[in-house]
Design an enzyme around this catalytic site. Structure first.
Site, mmCIF file in Angstrom:
data_model
loop_
_atom_site.group_PDB
_atom_site.id
_atom_site.type_symbol
_atom_site.label_atom_id
_atom_site.label_comp_id
_atom_site.label_asym_id
_atom_site.label_seq_id
_atom_site.Cartn_x
_atom_site.Cartn_y
_atom_site.Cartn_z
ATOM 1 C CD GLU A 167 29.736 -56.524 53.656
ATOM 2 O OE1 GLU A 167 30.712 -55.821 54.009
ATOM 3 O OE2 GLU A 167 28.589 -56.080 53.506
ATOM 4 C CG ASP B 267 29.571 -53.533 50.489
ATOM 5 O OD1 ASP B 267 28.532 -53.945 51.033
ATOM 6 O OD2 ASP B 267 29.662 -52.415 49.968
#
Length: 250
Positions: free
Chosen positions: A136, A68
């Protein structure tokens, strides 16, 4: 935490791990992984967590956290370089519209990541966010396996088409601070006025605009033209007004 990592690396599962459902991964990535175990971990959903000797649950959530941050940095770098005229507020808004779960889910679906996820239930029965989370985690695995530059290249290749597809929508939704400010002052029954503090004319320089709400200057903005200065001033005014409102409501 170091001990749990060592235990994981020594675990029997690691020795048994195979490429299995990840056979198509090199074509998705555009390169051959060096450490396949990282990618196996990236697709290990929490429902199939392994347990280290100290009880630590081992799944893709830590890689998701790392990925992320890498994703946000890669998109920030792209926006910073491509749009030198944008101020911090516009850069943040554009990044926020692109780096969000719905976009991640869509891109992960396009890449076929659902077929690679190791979970106890069918991907069709799981939250759509499972796909975005795996994407992610995959970015985090690339970062650890190949370094930041390769991870950034992957993000640009997979995400920028979505940016261009959404660019018109992003323009309308993220930069029209003037409309947002007008809506705010009307909601609170206040007056709104814009005052140009500086207009460079034909000479080089920035336009400077002030936002005045109920006779009080609450924001100043800068731009290469009046429109940019109005938007920047509106954005700064919104931030100040929102902050003041939150203080009052506490």
């Amino acid at each position: 935490m170091l001990r749990s990592i060592i235990d994981f690396l020594r675990s029997p599962w690691r020795k048994r791990s195979s490429r299995g459902s990840l056979v198509a991964l090199p074509s998705v990535l555009g390169f051959d992984p060096a450490n396949w175990d990282l990618y196996s971990l990236a697709f290990r959903h929490s429902s199939c967590s392994l347990t280290a000797l100290d009880g630590t649950q081992i799944n893709n959530e830590r890689l998701e956290f790392l990925g992320d941050s890498v994703l946000a940095t890669a998109i920030s770098h792209f926006l910073y370089c491509k749009y030198p005229q944008w101020q911090e507020g516009e850069l943040s808004q554009r990044r926020g519209m692109l780096v969000k779960r719905a976009v991640n889910n869509k891109i992960a679906q396009e890449m076929g990541l659902g077929q690679m996820i190791n979970a106890k239930m069918s991907i069709n029965k799981m939250s759509q966010d499972t796909l975005g989370n795996a994407l992610e985690a995959l970015i985090g695995a690339i970062f650890l396996d190949k370094g930041y530059q390769q991870a950034e290249t992957f993000v640009h290749e997979k995400f920028l088409h979505a940016f261009y597809e959404l660019e018109g929508e992003l323009e309308d939704e993220t930069t029209n601070y003037k409309s947002q400010l007008l809506e705010w002052v009307q909601k609170h029954h206040l007056s709104l006025e814009y005052k140009m503090l500086r207009e460079p004319g034909r000479s080089r320089g920035e336009f400077v605009c002030a936002v005045v709400v109920n006779g009080l200057r609450v924001g100043v903005g800068y731009g290469h033209n009046k429109k940019e200065a109005h938007q920047d001033a509106s954005h700064n005014a919104l931030k100040e007004l929102t902050k003041a409102q939150q203080t009052i409501e506490q």
